[in-house]
Design a protein around this motif. Structure first.
Motif, short mmCIF file in Angstrom:
data_model
loop_
_atom_site.label_atom_id
_atom_site.label_comp_id
_atom_site.label_asym_id
_atom_site.label_seq_id
_atom_site.Cartn_x
_atom_site.Cartn_y
_atom_site.Cartn_z
N ASN A 1 0.82 -1.22 0.00
CA ASN A 1 0.00 0.00 0.00
C ASN A 1 0.85 1.26 0.00
O ASN A 1 0.51 2.24 -0.67
CB ASN A 1 -0.95 0.00 1.21
CG ASN A 1 -1.99 -1.10 1.09
OD1 ASN A 1 -2.19 -1.66 0.01
ND2 ASN A 1 -2.65 -1.42 2.19
N LEU A 2 1.96 1.23 0.75
CA LEU A 2 2.83 2.41 0.79
C LEU A 2 3.48 2.65 -0.58
O LEU A 2 3.55 3.78 -1.05
CB LEU A 2 3.92 2.24 1.85
CG LEU A 2 3.45 2.30 3.30
CD1 LEU A 2 4.61 1.98 4.25
CD2 LEU A 2 2.88 3.68 3.63
N LEU A 3 3.91 1.56 -1.19
CA LEU A 3 4.53 1.69 -2.50
C LEU A 3 3.49 2.14 -3.54
O LEU A 3 3.79 2.94 -4.42
CB LEU A 3 5.17 0.35 -2.90
CG LEU A 3 6.18 0.39 -4.03
CD1 LEU A 3 7.24 1.46 -3.80
CD2 LEU A 3 6.85 -0.97 -4.15
N ALA A 4 2.28 1.64 -3.41
CA ALA A 4 1.20 2.05 -4.32
C ALA A 4 0.96 3.56 -4.19
O ALA A 4 0.74 4.25 -5.19
CB ALA A 4 -0.07 1.28 -4.01
N GLU A 5 1.04 4.06 -2.95
CA GLU A 5 0.85 5.50 -2.76
C GLU A 5 1.98 6.30 -3.40
O GLU A 5 1.77 7.40 -3.90
CB GLU A 5 0.73 5.84 -1.27
CG GLU A 5 -0.63 5.50 -0.67
CD GLU A 5 -1.81 6.12 -1.41
OE1 GLU A 5 -1.70 7.25 -1.92
OE2 GLU A 5 -2.85 5.44 -1.51
N ARG A 6 3.19 5.72 -3.36
CA ARG A 6 4.31 6.39 -4.04
C ARG A 6 4.05 6.44 -5.54
O ARG A 6 4.29 7.46 -6.19
CB ARG A 6 5.62 5.65 -3.76
CG ARG A 6 6.28 6.12 -2.49
CD ARG A 6 7.51 5.32 -2.17
NE ARG A 6 8.52 5.32 -3.22
CZ ARG A 6 9.60 4.53 -3.21
NH1 ARG A 6 9.79 3.71 -2.20
NH2 ARG A 6 10.48 4.58 -4.17
N ASN A 7 3.59 5.32 -6.09
CA ASN A 7 3.26 5.30 -7.53
C ASN A 7 2.20 6.35 -7.83
O ASN A 7 2.28 7.09 -8.80
CB ASN A 7 2.71 3.93 -7.94
CG ASN A 7 3.74 2.82 -7.82
OD1 ASN A 7 4.92 3.09 -7.58
ND2 ASN A 7 3.31 1.58 -7.99
N ARG A 8 1.21 6.42 -6.94
CA ARG A 8 0.09 7.36 -7.13
C ARG A 8 0.62 8.79 -7.13
O ARG A 8 0.20 9.62 -7.95
CB ARG A 8 -0.95 7.13 -6.04
CG ARG A 8 -2.26 7.83 -6.24
CD ARG A 8 -3.35 7.29 -5.33
NE ARG A 8 -3.93 6.06 -5.85
CZ ARG A 8 -3.93 4.90 -5.22
NH1 ARG A 8 -3.38 4.77 -4.03
NH2 ARG A 8 -4.47 3.84 -5.79
N GLY A 9 1.55 9.08 -6.22
CA GLY A 9 2.14 10.42 -6.15
C GLY A 9 2.91 10.75 -7.42
O GLY A 9 2.83 11.87 -7.94
N TYR A 10 3.63 9.76 -7.94
CA TYR A 10 4.38 9.95 -9.20
C TYR A 10 3.40 10.25 -10.34
O TYR A 10 3.62 11.18 -11.12
CB TYR A 10 5.17 8.67 -9.48
CG TYR A 10 5.91 8.64 -10.78
CD1 TYR A 10 7.17 9.21 -10.90
CD2 TYR A 10 5.36 8.03 -11.90
CE1 TYR A 10 7.86 9.16 -12.09
CE2 TYR A 10 6.04 7.97 -13.11
CZ TYR A 10 7.29 8.55 -13.20
OH TYR A 10 7.97 8.50 -14.40
N PHE A 11 2.32 9.49 -10.40
CA PHE A 11 1.33 9.71 -11.46
C PHE A 11 0.70 11.09 -11.33
O PHE A 11 0.51 11.80 -12.32
CB PHE A 11 0.23 8.64 -11.41
CG PHE A 11 0.71 7.24 -11.71
CD1 PHE A 11 1.71 7.01 -12.65
CD2 PHE A 11 0.17 6.14 -11.03
CE1 PHE A 11 2.16 5.72 -12.92
CE2 PHE A 11 0.61 4.85 -11.29
CZ PHE A 11 1.61 4.64 -12.23
N GLU A 12 0.38 11.47 -10.10
CA GLU A 12 -0.27 12.77 -9.89
C GLU A 12 0.66 13.91 -10.30
O GLU A 12 0.25 14.86 -10.96
CB GLU A 12 -0.66 12.93 -8.43
CG GLU A 12 -1.99 12.28 -8.12
CD GLU A 12 -2.37 12.37 -6.66
OE1 GLU A 12 -3.25 11.59 -6.25
OE2 GLU A 12 -1.80 13.21 -5.93
N ALA A 13 1.93 13.78 -9.89
CA ALA A 13 2.88 14.85 -10.20
C ALA A 13 3.04 15.03 -11.70
O ALA A 13 3.21 16.14 -12.19
CB ALA A 13 4.23 14.54 -9.57
N ARG A 14 2.96 13.94 -12.43
CA ARG A 14 3.13 14.02 -13.89
C ARG A 14 1.79 14.07 -14.62
O ARG A 14 1.74 13.95 -15.84
CB ARG A 14 3.97 12.84 -14.37
CG ARG A 14 5.37 12.86 -13.76
CD ARG A 14 6.29 11.92 -14.46
NE ARG A 14 6.29 12.15 -15.89
CZ ARG A 14 6.80 11.30 -16.79
NH1 ARG A 14 7.34 10.18 -16.39
NH2 ARG A 14 6.76 11.57 -18.07
N LYS A 15 0.72 14.21 -13.86
CA LYS A 15 -0.63 14.25 -14.42
C LYS A 15 -0.90 13.05 -15.34
O LYS A 15 -1.42 13.17 -16.44
CB LYS A 15 -0.89 15.57 -15.15
CG LYS A 15 -0.92 16.77 -14.22
CD LYS A 15 -1.61 17.95 -14.88
CE LYS A 15 -1.65 19.18 -14.00
NZ LYS A 15 -2.28 18.95 -12.70
#
Lengths: 267, 117
Positions: free
Chosen positions: A65-79
């Motif tokens: 879940n923590l790693l998934a949130e990191r992926n989510r943050g990466y996706f959000e930052a790059r839209k």
């Protein structure tokens, strides 16, 4: 022993790129040391055999879940708008992507992560569309996890403001539990399956945001009640966004495309 | 069969913490697995013994508490037990049911022993 299913000793996932047979990256999932012995010098104190209780109160899937949130943050930052496509094998995930990606590409860039136990067959089909694609081979693994996606997305040339389609391993059970960092989960069923599938595999339908009924061109030839299936899906999850289409004939595809374009615009 | 990768996650988490605590071995692990969590406790126990082999948790007893599913009706607010995701409110027949308990999946605690045996 496999790190996922326990089926074999060669369990690690591997990343592959279509047409590059020597490209091959291992995803190491679990790095704990087995059989490690450490000596431990004790003083004279004794605990009379009774152990000490340590409170963890930790989510079992915390690491994923923590790693998934990191992926989510990466996706959000790059839209990057990431969708996780889930279904049983053969319900038409890849065919749907093949059909819809050329239309979506008119509006925004698209990239694809393919998940299968073996072969780059699906990635080869997607690459033919001219979009960046990477294949994750899970070996004996039955689902993608956040670490595999984390490694794959670093190898994939994704543009900002793009759509990322993650096609999970064909399996209606296990992938439901593993967050990959996607914005939405898309579950696909086809009319050649049973219309009670949402009731048989409720966890997946409960977790999904969008449900797509595929192969509706075959409805006249099969005993499948589309209205009943929709009702069953809604019983499990009344928030589901519902689409009926045929990836083969293109019927109903416009509604999904417009919905996705709307989501991309808001995103 | 996701129980295997889950068993490995549990072993990894408890072993890491047990080493920090300077434990010799782990004698018990308490888990909270809600009845709606999508995990089969029996399957998890079976996988755990394989996943834990050769680790500090190799001889750990797995104690699993299984909280019942509880739903709350989005229409009338009634709170009632649920066994499935597709529960219906027993009072008003609404399908707008929110699961408020039963999806827990936690490592609650573990018991560590100082002595290496």
């Amino acid at each position: 022993m496999c790190d996922t299913c326990g089926c074999s000793t060669e369990g690690g996932a591997v990343l592959r790129k279509p047409g590059q047979s020597d490209y091959h990256v291992h995803v190491n999932e679990h790095e704990h040391a087995h059989g490690e012995h450490h000596s431990h010098e004790h003083g004279d104190h004794h605990h009379e055999g009774s152990g000490r209780k340590v409170v963890l109160e930790q989510d079992v899937l915390q690491k994923n879940n923590l790693l998934a949130e990191r992926n989510r943050g990466y996706f959000e930052a790059r839209k990057i708008f990431a969708l996780n496509f889930l279904s049983s094998p053969g319900s038409g995930k890849t065919s749907l992507l093949e059909k819809i990606i050329p239309a979506l590409q008119q509006c925004f860039p698209v990239a694809v992560i393919e998940g299968d136990q073996q072969t780059t067959n699906d990635a080869d089909r997607i690459q033919a569309l001219g979009v960046p694609v990477i294949q994750i081979n899970t070996g004996s693994g039955c689902h993608l996890d956040a670490l595999m996606v984390n490694r794959a997305m670093k190898e994939l040339e994704m543009q900002n403001n793009s759509l990322l389609c993650i096609e999970n391993v064909g399996n209606l059970v296990c992938p439901a539990l593993f967050d990959l960092g996607e914005a939405l989960k898309v579950v696909i069923i086809s009319v050649t399956e049973g219309d009670d599938k949402p009731l048989k595999y409720p966890t997946m339908f409960h977790e999904a945001d969008i449900c797509i009924l595929n192969k509706i061109d075959l409805l006249p030839y099969v005993e499948f009640d589309a209205a009943k299936c929709r009702e069953n899906a809604m019983r499990v999850n009344h928030h589901l966004e519902w689409f009926e289409l045929s990836a083969k004939t293109g019927e109903g595809l416009a509604a999904l495309r417009e919905w996705l374009e709307g989501k991309m615009a808001q995103h | 069969m996701h129980e295997m990768s889950i068993a490995l996650s549990i072993v990894e988490a408890v072993e890491e913490r047990a080493r920090q605590e300077g434990a010799g071995w782990i004698s018990e692990i308490e888990l909270l697995v809600g009845k709606l969590a999508g995990i089969e406790p029996e399957s998890l126990k079976f996988c755990f013994s394989a996943a834990a082999a050769g680790t500090l948790a190799a001889r750990a007893l797995l104690a699993i508490e299984e909280p019942e599913g509880v739903g709350e009706c989005g229409e009338c607010g009634m709170i009632f037990p649920v066994n499935f995701y597709y529960a219906e409110c027993p009072a008003c027949r609404s399908l707008r049911v929110k699961i408020i308990s039963g999806e827990e999946f936690l490592i609650q605690s573990m018991t560590i022993e100082e002595e290496e045996e």
